[in-house]
Design a protein around this motif. Structure first.
Motif, PDB file in Angstrom:
ATOM      1  N   ARG A  24      30.913  44.371  64.797  1.00  0.00           N
ATOM      2  CA  ARG A  24      30.118  45.594  64.916  1.00  0.00           C
ATOM      3  C   ARG A  24      28.748  45.453  64.261  1.00  0.00           C
ATOM      4  NH1 ARG A  24      32.583  50.415  66.197  1.00  0.00           N
ATOM      5  NH2 ARG A  24      34.843  50.342  66.541  1.00  0.00           N
ATOM      6  N   LEU A  25      28.620  44.517  63.319  1.00  0.00           N
ATOM      7  CA  LEU A  25      27.389  44.416  62.530  1.00  0.00           C
ATOM      8  C   LEU A  25      26.507  43.242  62.924  1.00  0.00           C
ATOM      9  CD1 LEU A  25      28.708  45.320  58.958  1.00  0.00           C
ATOM     10  CD2 LEU A  25      27.543  46.770  60.607  1.00  0.00           C
TER      11      LEU A  25
ATOM     12  N   GLY B 268      30.881  56.798  61.844  1.00  0.00           N
ATOM     13  CA  GLY B 268      29.950  57.177  60.791  1.00  0.00           C
ATOM     14  C   GLY B 268      28.881  56.137  60.548  1.00  0.00           C
ATOM     15  N   ILE B 269      27.974  56.457  59.638  1.00  0.00           N
ATOM     16  CA  ILE B 269      26.886  55.548  59.285  1.00  0.00           C
ATOM     17  C   ILE B 269      27.438  54.396  58.442  1.00  0.00           C
ATOM     18  CG2 ILE B 269      24.654  55.379  58.133  1.00  0.00           C
ATOM     19  CD1 ILE B 269      24.330  58.389  58.586  1.00  0.00           C
ATOM     20  N   VAL B 270      27.018  53.200  58.741  1.00  0.00           N
ATOM     21  CA  VAL B 270      27.486  52.021  58.016  1.00  0.00           C
ATOM     22  C   VAL B 270      26.967  52.078  56.581  1.00  0.00           C
ATOM     23  CG1 VAL B 270      27.485  49.510  57.913  1.00  0.00           C
ATOM     24  CG2 VAL B 270      27.505  50.669  60.129  1.00  0.00           C
ATOM     25  N   GLY B 271      27.858  51.962  55.614  1.00  0.00           N
ATOM     26  CA  GLY B 271      27.481  52.015  54.208  1.00  0.00           C
ATOM     27  C   GLY B 271      26.965  50.682  53.701  1.00  0.00           C
ATOM     28  N   SER B 272      26.145  50.736  52.650  1.00  0.00           N
ATOM     29  CA  SER B 272      25.569  49.511  52.098  1.00  0.00           C
ATOM     30  C   SER B 272      26.641  48.588  51.530  1.00  0.00           C
ATOM     31  CB  SER B 272      24.544  49.855  51.018  1.00  0.00           C
ATOM     32  OG  SER B 272      25.140  50.627  49.987  1.00  0.00           O
ATOM     33  N   THR B 273      27.697  49.159  50.939  1.00  0.00           N
ATOM     34  CA  THR B 273      28.769  48.322  50.403  1.00  0.00           C
ATOM     35  C   THR B 273      29.428  47.520  51.507  1.00  0.00           C
ATOM     36  OG1 THR B 273      29.205  49.945  48.656  1.00  0.00           O
ATOM     37  CG2 THR B 273      30.927  48.331  49.109  1.00  0.00           C
ATOM     38  N   THR B 274      29.607  48.142  52.665  1.00  0.00           N
ATOM     39  CA  THR B 274      30.249  47.460  53.793  1.00  0.00           C
ATOM     40  C   THR B 274      29.414  46.293  54.275  1.00  0.00           C
ATOM     41  OG1 THR B 274      31.364  49.481  54.519  1.00  0.00           O
ATOM     42  CG2 THR B 274      31.080  47.741  56.155  1.00  0.00           C
TER      43      THR B 274
ATOM     44  N   GLU C 121      28.177  38.730  52.609  1.00  0.00           N
ATOM     45  CA  GLU C 121      28.661  37.766  51.620  1.00  0.00           C
ATOM     46  C   GLU C 121      29.727  36.854  52.225  1.00  0.00           C
ATOM     47  OE1 GLU C 121      30.663  37.741  47.139  1.00  0.00           O
ATOM     48  OE2 GLU C 121      30.065  39.629  48.092  1.00  0.00           O
ATOM     49  N   GLU C 122      30.636  37.429  53.000  1.00  0.00           N
ATOM     50  CA  GLU C 122      31.665  36.622  53.651  1.00  0.00           C
ATOM     51  C   GLU C 122      31.053  35.702  54.711  1.00  0.00           C
ATOM     52  OE1 GLU C 122      35.350  38.482  54.868  1.00  0.00           O
ATOM     53  OE2 GLU C 122      34.914  40.226  53.614  1.00  0.00           O
ATOM     54  N   ALA C 123      30.062  36.203  55.438  1.00  0.00           N
ATOM     55  CA  ALA C 123      29.423  35.385  56.469  1.00  0.00           C
ATOM     56  C   ALA C 123      28.721  34.177  55.863  1.00  0.00           C
ATOM     57  CB  ALA C 123      28.431  36.233  57.267  1.00  0.00           C
TER      58      ALA C 123
ATOM     59  N   ALA D 295      20.488  35.291  50.338  1.00  0.00           N
ATOM     60  CA  ALA D 295      21.549  35.810  49.476  1.00  0.00           C
ATOM     61  C   ALA D 295      21.811  37.293  49.715  1.00  0.00           C
ATOM     62  CB  ALA D 295      21.198  35.571  48.007  1.00  0.00           C
ATOM     63  N   ARG D 296      20.802  38.027  50.150  1.00  0.00           N
ATOM     64  CA  ARG D 296      20.944  39.462  50.396  1.00  0.00           C
ATOM     65  C   ARG D 296      20.600  39.774  51.845  1.00  0.00           C
ATOM     66  NH1 ARG D 296      16.655  42.224  47.147  1.00  0.00           N
ATOM     67  NH2 ARG D 296      15.465  40.670  48.319  1.00  0.00           N
ATOM     68  N   PRO D 297      21.153  40.826  52.405  1.00  0.00           N
ATOM     69  CA  PRO D 297      20.759  41.207  53.762  1.00  0.00           C
ATOM     70  C   PRO D 297      19.264  41.422  53.911  1.00  0.00           C
ATOM     71  CG  PRO D 297      22.771  42.361  53.142  1.00  0.00           C
ATOM     72  CD  PRO D 297      22.292  41.642  51.917  1.00  0.00           C
ATOM     73  N   TYR D 298      18.608  41.952  52.873  1.00  0.00           N
ATOM     74  CA  TYR D 298      17.172  42.214  52.960  1.00  0.00           C
ATOM     75  C   TYR D 298      16.373  40.926  53.162  1.00  0.00           C
ATOM     76  CZ  TYR D 298      13.116  45.274  52.368  1.00  0.00           C
ATOM     77  OH  TYR D 298      11.985  46.020  52.591  1.00  0.00           O
ATOM     78  N   ASP D 299      16.958  39.782  52.779  1.00  0.00           N
ATOM     79  CA  ASP D 299      16.267  38.509  52.973  1.00  0.00           C
ATOM     80  C   ASP D 299      16.077  38.184  54.449  1.00  0.00           C
ATOM     81  OD1 ASP D 299      16.039  38.106  50.246  1.00  0.00           O
ATOM     82  OD2 ASP D 299      17.972  37.085  50.104  1.00  0.00           O
ATOM     83  N   LEU D 300      16.845  38.823  55.312  1.00  0.00           N
ATOM     84  CA  LEU D 300      16.633  38.637  56.747  1.00  0.00           C
ATOM     85  C   LEU D 300      15.284  39.202  57.168  1.00  0.00           C
ATOM     86  CD1 LEU D 300      20.198  39.582  58.048  1.00  0.00           C
ATOM     87  CD2 LEU D 300      19.145  37.321  58.087  1.00  0.00           C
ATOM     88  N   ARG D 301      14.892  40.325  56.607  1.00  0.00           N
ATOM     89  CA  ARG D 301      13.567  40.880  56.888  1.00  0.00           C
ATOM     90  C   ARG D 301      12.480  39.953  56.342  1.00  0.00           C
ATOM     91  NH1 ARG D 301      10.045  45.401  57.489  1.00  0.00           N
ATOM     92  NH2 ARG D 301       8.593  45.626  55.752  1.00  0.00           N
ATOM     93  N   HIS D 302      12.674  39.446  55.126  1.00  0.00           N
ATOM     94  CA  HIS D 302      11.718  38.492  54.580  1.00  0.00           C
ATOM     95  C   HIS D 302      11.575  37.276  55.508  1.00  0.00           C
ATOM     96  CE1 HIS D 302      11.367  40.873  51.086  1.00  0.00           C
ATOM     97  NE2 HIS D 302      12.437  40.433  50.438  1.00  0.00           N
ATOM     98  N   SER D 303      12.695  36.799  56.016  1.00  0.00           N
ATOM     99  CA  SER D 303      12.666  35.639  56.908  1.00  0.00           C
ATOM    100  C   SER D 303      11.947  35.969  58.206  1.00  0.00           C
ATOM    101  CB  SER D 303      14.097  35.176  57.198  1.00  0.00           C
ATOM    102  OG  SER D 303      14.764  34.804  56.005  1.00  0.00           O
ATOM    103  N   ALA D 304      12.155  37.177  58.704  1.00  0.00           N
ATOM    104  CA  ALA D 304      11.509  37.582  59.950  1.00  0.00           C
ATOM    105  C   ALA D 304       9.995  37.572  59.815  1.00  0.00           C
ATOM    106  CB  ALA D 304      11.998  38.972  60.365  1.00  0.00           C
TER     107      ALA D 304
END
Length: 393
Positions: free
Chosen positions: A191-192, A295-301, A307-309, A325-334
């Protein structure tokens, strides 16, 4: 006559006066800062509560819209706040340079005594300064107490660490690994995939990615698509939002209400989003990404899924590194990838929702390809002046 109001009583008044019209994120940060300042403005009297309990009671119950007199305040928290009311120094004590400096020093540290991040203490100092200006406005103080003391402002690192940036191949491997997280039928990871892909291929912030709606997107069968970004759903907690929900419904970051930005969607992303819609449909309100209950996907989820990926996708020696290391790093990479491709910085800044100045300042260290080109040109110039080899004949 000097004001007799205590710091704690005035801080409660300030929090309530500044509640209306503020974003949920700002409310939470203000409450956190006021709690830290209040802990530093207490007399050293007996029976001081545990620091964690003290901070939690102040942040969660004292500095909210309803304040410490609300009927739903738990018994333990109410006892803590009653103790704080008795132990609080007067507001005018901040005119004492010793007290003011002790408060400033306390803001530099976390509750465990270690140094706080520069941005954290800057934010708390800003709240303190705002409270003092409000006190002058209300006639509780005659001058700004912090002007009589001097302190050094630590330098803040604004550039993105180039070690967090991934290349397109690594991005595809990680997105593929996301689909393997969790049970296949419950589709926790599947889903994500589109959610994380939106952060990498479109440079979306997490709160923008969870708010993506199909009505804001053009997703053709082939070629590039486009999206009008106009909404964000940051997770801040029920206590801080006007709606009483965990996510605040707000406009774009650092933009006036109602402002939008247009983001081009690469074919890779268009295909992923079309597949997501075909597999899971859309939420009742049109959102592309949602949990099993809609519902809206939570940050913890999404943090746990990412982390598992990483564990599935990266070699063992790379997992402890800062790489994505963090999801936000995907934006940095973009954004780094767009700049390295030679795209116009003005166009990149517009799509990212940043100014050109901020964009180049934050991502200057990540422009590997441009640095390589510059190095090759310098090397070519230097070798052109190398001494020719003498002919021994």
């Amino acid at each position: 006559m000097p004001s007799e109001i205590s710091w704690y009583a005035f801080a409660v008044e300030y929090a309530q006066a500044r509640w209306i019209g503020r974003s949920a994120h700002t409310r939470r940060e203000t409450s956190e800062a006021l709690a830290a300042i209040t802990r530093a403005m207490l007399y050293p009297v007996a029976r001081r509560p545990n620091e964690t309990l003290l901070h939690r009671s102040l942040q969660s119950w004292a500095f909210t819209e309803r304040g410490p007199a609300a009927e739903e305040v738990p018994t333990t928290a109410r006892q803590v706040l009653d103790w704080v009311a008795r132990a609080s120094r007067p507001l005018v004590d901040l005119h004492d340079p010793t007290v003011a400096r002790a408060v400033m020093d306390a803001l530099r540290r976390k509750r465990d005594g270690t140094a706080a991040a520069v941005e954290t203490w800057r934010r708390k100092r800003k709240v303190l300064s705002s409270v003092l200006h409000y006190a002058i406005e209300r006639g509780e103080l005659t001058s700004h107490p912090l002007k009589q003391i001097r302190w050094s402002t630590p330098r803040q690192v604004k550039a993105v660490d180039p070690r967090v940036v991934i290349n397109p191949l690594q991005a595809r491997i990680l997105l593929n690994a996301v689909s393997y997280v969790g049970n296949y039928h419950r589709a926790k990871g599947r889903r994500l995939v589109g959610f994380f892909a939106g952060m990498y291929y479109a440079g979306l912030r997490p709160e923008e990615a969870v708010a993506v709606a199909v009505t804001d997107c053009t997703l053709p069968a082939t070629g590039w698509g486009r999206m009008v970004v106009n909404r964000a759903l940051p997770q801040v907690g029920k206590k801080w939002t006007d709606s009483g929900r965990r996510h605040d419904d707000r406009g774009l970051k650092n933009r006036p209400p109602g402002d939008t930005r247009v983001v081009p969607l690469p074919p890779h992303l268009v295909a992923i989003w079309r597949e997501s819609i075909a597999a899971f449909g859309i939420a009742e309100d049109g959102r592309l990404f949602f949990n099993e209950r809609g519902g809206i996907v939570g940050s913890t989820t999404y943090y746990r899924v990412w982390e598992e990926a990483r564990t599935l996708a990266l070699p063992p020696q790379w997992i402890p590194t800062p790489l994505a290391a963090r999801p936000y790093d995907l934006r940095h990479s973009a954004l780094s990838t767009w700049l390295c491709s030679g795209a116009d910085p003005a166009e990149v800044a517009q799509g990212a929702g940043n100014s050109v100045e901020v964009l180049l300042t934050r991502y200057a260290k990540c422009l590997y390809d441009r640095q390589s080109i510059a190095n090759n040109r310098i090397e070519h110039l230097l070798t052109a002046y190398d001494s020719p080899v003498q002919d021994e004949g």
